[in-house]
Design an enzyme around this catalytic site. Structure first.
Site, PDB file in Angstrom:
ATOM      1  N   GLU A   1      -2.001 -15.591 -41.340  1.00 19.27           N
ATOM      2  CA  GLU A   1      -1.805 -16.043 -39.971  1.00 19.27           C
ATOM      3  C   GLU A   1      -0.322 -16.336 -39.797  1.00 19.27           C
ATOM      4  O   GLU A   1       0.416 -16.472 -40.762  1.00 19.27           O
ATOM      5  CB  GLU A   1      -2.606 -17.321 -39.697  1.00 19.27           C
ATOM      6  CG  GLU A   1      -2.064 -18.574 -40.378  1.00 19.27           C
ATOM      7  CD  GLU A   1      -2.338 -18.604 -41.876  1.00 19.27           C
ATOM      8  OE1 GLU A   1      -3.301 -17.934 -42.314  1.00 19.27           O
ATOM      9  OE2 GLU A   1      -1.567 -19.267 -42.594  1.00 19.27           O
TER      10      GLU A   1
ATOM     11  N   SER B   1      17.879 -23.279 -44.597  1.00 18.43           N
ATOM     12  CA  SER B   1      16.729 -22.393 -44.809  1.00 18.43           C
ATOM     13  C   SER B   1      16.755 -21.103 -43.995  1.00 18.43           C
ATOM     14  O   SER B   1      16.171 -20.111 -44.404  1.00 18.43           O
ATOM     15  CB  SER B   1      15.432 -23.151 -44.540  1.00 18.43           C
ATOM     16  OG  SER B   1      15.449 -23.743 -43.259  1.00 18.43           O
TER      17      SER B   1
ATOM     18  N   LYS C   1      11.814 -17.481 -46.313  1.00 19.53           N
ATOM     19  CA  LYS C   1      10.410 -17.068 -46.434  1.00 19.53           C
ATOM     20  C   LYS C   1      10.236 -15.767 -47.220  1.00 19.53           C
ATOM     21  O   LYS C   1       9.221 -15.556 -47.861  1.00 19.53           O
ATOM     22  CB  LYS C   1       9.767 -16.931 -45.058  1.00 19.53           C
ATOM     23  CG  LYS C   1       9.447 -18.279 -44.438  1.00 19.53           C
ATOM     24  CD  LYS C   1       8.459 -18.150 -43.307  1.00 19.53           C
ATOM     25  CE  LYS C   1       8.078 -19.509 -42.763  1.00 19.53           C
ATOM     26  NZ  LYS C   1       9.211 -20.136 -42.013  1.00 19.53           N
TER      27      LYS C   1
END
Ligand SMILES: *Cc1c(COP(=O)(O)O)cnc(C)c1O
Length: 401
Positions: A117, A382, A95
């Site tokens: 959010e 990931s 991310k």
């Protein structure tokens, strides 16, 4: 010359075939237009791209390695499994690749704040990290139920200097947090950038976040080629919104490589038991874009579930909807039980504790390796599993070796 896939999609209105677009309240049209125009320029700007490159190298720790998982491959008795180690990124997941770039975009736009959010808190932590780096304010909207459940991530965001806004209406989870953040953004769009956490949301975010994650696929392709002299036969990634998958897939899209996206099957095939949007969903608009989504009887986003809290999203990035519809990607599933098994197998056979989200891709790759003994399989790992260990050992006892 014929245009490449990446030059052709999305079109100028943000459509991948019939999926994508920008369905936003009129008050926000100007803000998204500004982001779109700025990104169009910056994506060709040498200054922006070289600043991003330096951040990736010196702050994030890129390039992350590609690793041949010999023990796991031998255990599966067939194909060769390789991992692109996004778990080794600073903050422990892919991310940060798009959060650092989004925050850099905010800086170039002259904004003083980034906001978003978060569900499980992973996007919130990565964005708070980027905000700290650039000296920007950071505001994260989070449902009260999630705040309770994901306490360590709330504390992390606060330590990093972010303001966490609790959302107490409705089911008090992700959907309400999205609504709350959008509403807060309307009055602040002059000074703030809304930084979306995956290849979802209104145009240009699905394209922009894909571009920011492409570094994963570009590196992996080069590294894999250096190790083997070939392209992989298969690429595998888990899909929540689909950013880590698009990061890997986008580098191989014009190559003869099978691309597998893995959706969470949770504990069953009934609505509410899984979050396999492409597998069971239908066309619909939510959170500002047209895609394939899971709907309840009223046509609203359905409740979803997965043991991997970063992949329990009732829709999916519009590009994934398009690529699976035209048959360029293969959509598979993995349930909780297989993900937990892969979590322990990778830990005990390779010394790598994967995030539960990533464990879905690992489990799928293990099956693929068994069934296709001659194939090579490149998996996007990931994220790392430190965040999941307490939850896992409490619910699923540690297997003896
Ligand atoms: C958030 C998250 C995902 C899911 O997000 P995508 O946009 O689908 O990639 C997957 N893995 C990890 C480790 C995550 O934190």
């Amino acid at each position: 010359m014929e245009k490449s896939y990446l030059e052709s999609y999305p079109d100028k209105n943000g459509y991948f075939g019939k999926y994508g677009g920008a369905y936003i309240p009129p008050q926000l049209e100007k803000a998204f237009e500004e982001i779109n125009e700025a990104y169009d320029k910056l994506s060709k700007s040498h200054e922006f791209l070289s600043e991003l490159k330096l951040i990736r190298k010196h702050y994030q720790g890129r390039p992350t390695p590609v690793y041949y998982a010999k023990n796991l491959s031998e255990y599966c008795g067939g194909g060769q499994i390789y991992f692109k180690r996004e778990d080794l990124n600073h903050t422990g997941a892919h991310k940060l690749n798009h959060c650092m770039a989004e925050a850099l975009l905010a800086k170039y736009l002259g904004k003083t704040k980034i906001m978003a959010e978060t569900g499980a808190g992973q996007h919130g932590v990565a964005l708070a990290t980027a905000a700290a780096y650039f000296g920007l304010d950071c505001e994260i909207h989070m449902g009260e139920v999630d705040i309770e459940k994901e306490h360590p991530n709330v504390v992390r965001m606060q330590i990093l200097g972010a303001k966490v806004v609790p959302v107490g209406h409705g089911l008090k989870t992700l959907k309400e947090a999205v609504d709350s953040c959008f509403e807060a953004y309307i009055s602040q769009s002059d000074t703030a950038l809304y930084a979306i956490g995956s290849v979802v949301g209104p145009h240009p975010f699905p394209k922009m976040v894909r571009d920011f994650q492409r570094v994963v696929g570009i590196e992996a392709k080069e590294q894999f080629f250096e190790m083997t002299g070939k392209l992989p036969d298969n690429c595998v990634a888990c899909i929540g919104g689909g950013s880590n998958a698009m990061g890997l897939f986008s580098a191989f899209i014009d190559d003869p490589v099978k691309l597998h996206g893995v959706e969470p099957l949770g504990i069953g095939t009934k609505l509410g038991q899984h979050a396999a949007s492409l597998t069971f969903g239908e066309e619909g608009i939510m959170h500002g874009f047209n895609s394939i989504m899971l709907k309840d009887e009223k046509g609203e986003p359905a409740p979803v579930y997965s043991v991997g809290s970063g992949i329990d999203y009732p829709s999916v990035g519009p590009e994934h909807a398009h690529l699976s519809q035209i048959g360029r990607t293969i959509v598979g599933t993995c349930d909780d039980a297989d993900a937990i098994d892969a979590f322990y197998k990778l830990s005990q056979l390779e010394g790598i504790i994967p995030a539960l989200e990533s464990a879905h891709a690992v489990a799928y790759a293990m099956k693929l390796a068994k069934e296709n003994p001659k194939d090579s399989i490149l998996v996007n790992l990931s994220g790392r599993g430190d965040k999941d260990i307490d939850f896992v050992v409490e619910k699923y006892p540690i297997p003896t070796k």
